[in-house]
Design an enzyme around this catalytic site. Structure first.
Site, PDB file in Angstrom:
ATOM      1  N   LYS A 171     -29.263  49.045  56.480  1.00  0.00           N
ATOM      2  CA  LYS A 171     -28.026  48.354  56.163  1.00  0.00           C
ATOM      3  C   LYS A 171     -27.288  48.112  57.482  1.00  0.00           C
ATOM      4  O   LYS A 171     -26.600  48.975  57.997  1.00  0.00           O
ATOM      5  CB  LYS A 171     -27.142  49.161  55.220  1.00  0.00           C
ATOM      6  CG  LYS A 171     -25.916  48.369  54.721  1.00  0.00           C
ATOM      7  CD  LYS A 171     -24.670  49.206  54.554  1.00  0.00           C
ATOM      8  CE  LYS A 171     -23.981  49.492  55.848  1.00  0.00           C
ATOM      9  NZ  LYS A 171     -23.379  48.315  56.507  1.00  0.00           N
ATOM     10  N   GLU A 250     -25.075  60.082  64.172  1.00  0.00           N
ATOM     11  CA  GLU A 250     -24.805  59.866  65.597  1.00  0.00           C
ATOM     12  C   GLU A 250     -23.477  59.131  65.691  1.00  0.00           C
ATOM     13  O   GLU A 250     -23.383  57.945  65.344  1.00  0.00           O
ATOM     14  CB  GLU A 250     -25.915  59.054  66.266  1.00  0.00           C
ATOM     15  CG  GLU A 250     -25.693  58.889  67.764  1.00  0.00           C
ATOM     16  CD  GLU A 250     -26.774  58.076  68.438  1.00  0.00           C
ATOM     17  OE1 GLU A 250     -26.454  57.381  69.420  1.00  0.00           O
ATOM     18  OE2 GLU A 250     -27.931  58.122  67.991  1.00  0.00           O
ATOM     19  N   CYS A 284     -20.399  53.998  72.532  1.00  0.00           N
ATOM     20  CA  CYS A 284     -19.926  55.346  72.229  1.00  0.00           C
ATOM     21  C   CYS A 284     -20.047  56.279  73.428  1.00  0.00           C
ATOM     22  O   CYS A 284     -19.435  57.344  73.442  1.00  0.00           O
ATOM     23  CB  CYS A 284     -20.666  55.921  71.031  1.00  0.00           C
ATOM     24  SG  CYS A 284     -22.461  55.942  71.225  1.00  0.00           S
ATOM     25  N   GLU A 378     -11.066  57.900  70.684  1.00  0.00           N
ATOM     26  CA  GLU A 378     -11.896  56.861  71.286  1.00  0.00           C
ATOM     27  C   GLU A 378     -11.248  55.495  71.084  1.00  0.00           C
ATOM     28  O   GLU A 378     -10.911  55.107  69.968  1.00  0.00           O
ATOM     29  CB  GLU A 378     -13.272  56.895  70.624  1.00  0.00           C
ATOM     30  CG  GLU A 378     -14.285  55.944  71.164  1.00  0.00           C
ATOM     31  CD  GLU A 378     -15.630  56.111  70.475  1.00  0.00           C
ATOM     32  OE1 GLU A 378     -16.635  56.306  71.167  1.00  0.00           O
ATOM     33  OE2 GLU A 378     -15.654  56.071  69.225  1.00  0.00           O
TER      34      GLU A 378
END
Length: 491
Positions: A171, A250, A284, A378
């Protein structure tokens, strides 16, 4: 403009609904993609389940051949895929090619993973017993893939499950359905993967829930493999727990870089700029805060700002461009809001802080209070905080404050000192004299604490397999109490 269908069971079914994919730089519609629903997800899972037994039993040689063929296809389609990545995700041509180099490495390494031992011989306390621990594939794995390293992360979400013997339903993010999903299916098909081994279900913006509902409700899906944000991961992990499905996560990180005063300053500036601004800060692994010993702090900030101002910005399809657009107008608004919050709290912009369309200038902030969102969350954009520290100990303490723990870096002229400090950093990866962004598929990449669980590379094969105890007795075993045929002795 191109039209794209979804992929299941080796076919590309027609679909009545579609959604538009926009070029982040021009804003133009460059593709339409099938808008799937829960029924489409169910059919894709069924196709994967049907393909699973044969794929699980396929020889290591045949699997390895398919992975190597796919690597060849990636190499041949390099220019085409690079342009698609640039148009769909706004990544520069440099980053698009960088991703494909990693994909080729992943595919060629995965060809070796299928030959890794699938178990071990155990010691038994009982004579004549042959005891083994054997790894077996789970079945169907549902992989959620992100838009920001779309091509390389999509393959990463597929290859480990496949190498372990599972089949996969992907997906992809609605922001990159082609790069993060459909291209993988195309290449797998061209390489000769059996129908149903790789399936891709695409969906319109805001319609991910229906697809996820099927993955969690369908007992055939045995594992949810997610690469993305912590916010979404919390919801998926909760649902996986309720459904008693395995999950591999992750997630994002708040990645510190420590610069000590014995470093080569030119190298530190280059490494800092790359870590902070590569792919417009939308990885990331980007450095979010650079902690610099006070003796070199002012010069480091000055040189880093000079380098930031020199980075070419604009059209990602231009090979000279280093800073392309952010993925959406909302992403630009978020970065502006975070910068404005910091400035209103007393922070100072050394350079940057403005945007032209969706292209945001490389931005350096100093004097950012700890209370500002940018100090602990972040921020997906080309923005970095630079902060002075008096000692390496102080830098380590600050680096460990956020609950994230994905990656980090220590820059120093004393490698041994860097190695000693690395053991004190609470991250899944600590790079000494290397950028926060480093990617070798054979390494155990992954986070600790709020940056997730599970690893990449051959280490990930354990995440996508069950460990089964196969215990064989040679002849007849002496059973306790003669299998209840003799009364137990009194105490």
């Amino acid at each position: 403009m191109t039209e794209h269908r979804h992929h299941r069971g080796g076919e590309w079914p027609e679909h009545s609904a579609a959604f538009e994919v926009h070029d982040p730089y021009t804003g133009e519609v460059f593709a339409t993609v099938a808008a799937c629903d829960q029924n489409d997800a169910r059919l894709a899972v069924e196709a994967a389940a049907e393909a699973f037994p044969a794929w699980a039993e396929l020889s290591a040689e045949d699997k390895a051949t398919l992975f190597l063929r796919a690597a060849d296809v990636v190499e041949r389609r390099r220019a085409e895929i690079a342009e698609t990545l640039a148009r769909e995700t706004g990544c520069t041509i440099f980053f698009a090619n960088f991703q494909q180099d990693l994909v080729k490495q992943e595919l060629r390494q995965a060809a070796n993973w299928v030959y890794l031992p699938k178990g071990e011989i155990l010691q038994s306390n009982v004579p004549g017993t042959y005891s083994t621990a054997v790894r077996r594939p789970l079945g169907v794995v549902a992989s959620f893939t992100p838009w920001n390293g779309a091509n390389v992360l999509a393959w990463r979400a597929v290859l480990s499950p496949l190498a372990a013997g599972n089949t996969v339903v992907v997906k992809p993010s609605e922001l990159a359905p082609i790069s993060a999903g459909l291209i993988v299916a195309e290449i797998a098909e061209e390489a000769g993967f059996p129908p149903g081994v790789v399936n891709v279900v695409t969906h319109a913006p805001g319609e991910a829930k229906a697809i996820a509902d099927e993955f969690f409700a369908n007992p055939t899906v045995r594992c949810v493999n997610f690469i993305g944000s912590v916010k979404t991961a919390r919801m998926l992990a909760e649902r996986a727990g309720r459904a008693l499905k395995r999950s591999v996560m992750e997630l994002g990180g708040y990645n510190p870089m420590i610069v000590l005063d014995d470093v080569d300053l030119d190298y530190a500036v280059r490494t800092g700029a790359f870590s902070a601004f590569f792919h417009q800060g939308q990885i990331c692994m980007n450095a979010r805060k650079i902690l610099v010993q006070r003796g070199i702090y002012s010069e480091f900030v000055e040189r880093l700002a000079e380098r930031a101002r020199s980075l070419p910005m604009g059209d990602p399809k231009d090979p000279a461009t280093i800073i392309g657009p952010l993925i959406t107008p909302d992403a630009v608004a978020t970065v502006h809001a975070r910068v404005a919050e910091a400035v209103s709290a007393g922070a100072r912009i050394v350079t940057g802080g403005r945007s032209d369309g969706q292209v945001f200038e490389p931005t350096i902030l100093v004097d950012v209070p700890d209370s500002c969102t940018m100090s602990y969350e972040e921020t997906f954009g080309p923005v970095v905080i630079v902060q002075p520290v008096d000692s390496a100990d102080e830098a380590v303490e600050i680096a460990n404050r956020p609950l994230y723990g994905l990656t980090s870096a220590i820059l120093t002229g004393d490698t041994y000192r860097g190695f000693e400090l690395a053991g004190r950093i609470k991250c899944g990866a600590v790079h000494v004299n290397i950028p926060t962004i480093d990617d070798e598929i054979q390494a155990p990449i992954g986070g600790v604490r709020d940056s997730g669980w599970g690893r990449t590379g051959p280490y990930s094969l354990h995440d996508f397999s069950d460990l089964i105890w196969v215990n064989v007795q040679s002849g007849q075993r002496s059973l306790p109490g003669a299998a209840f045929g003799v009364a137990a002795r009194p105490l």
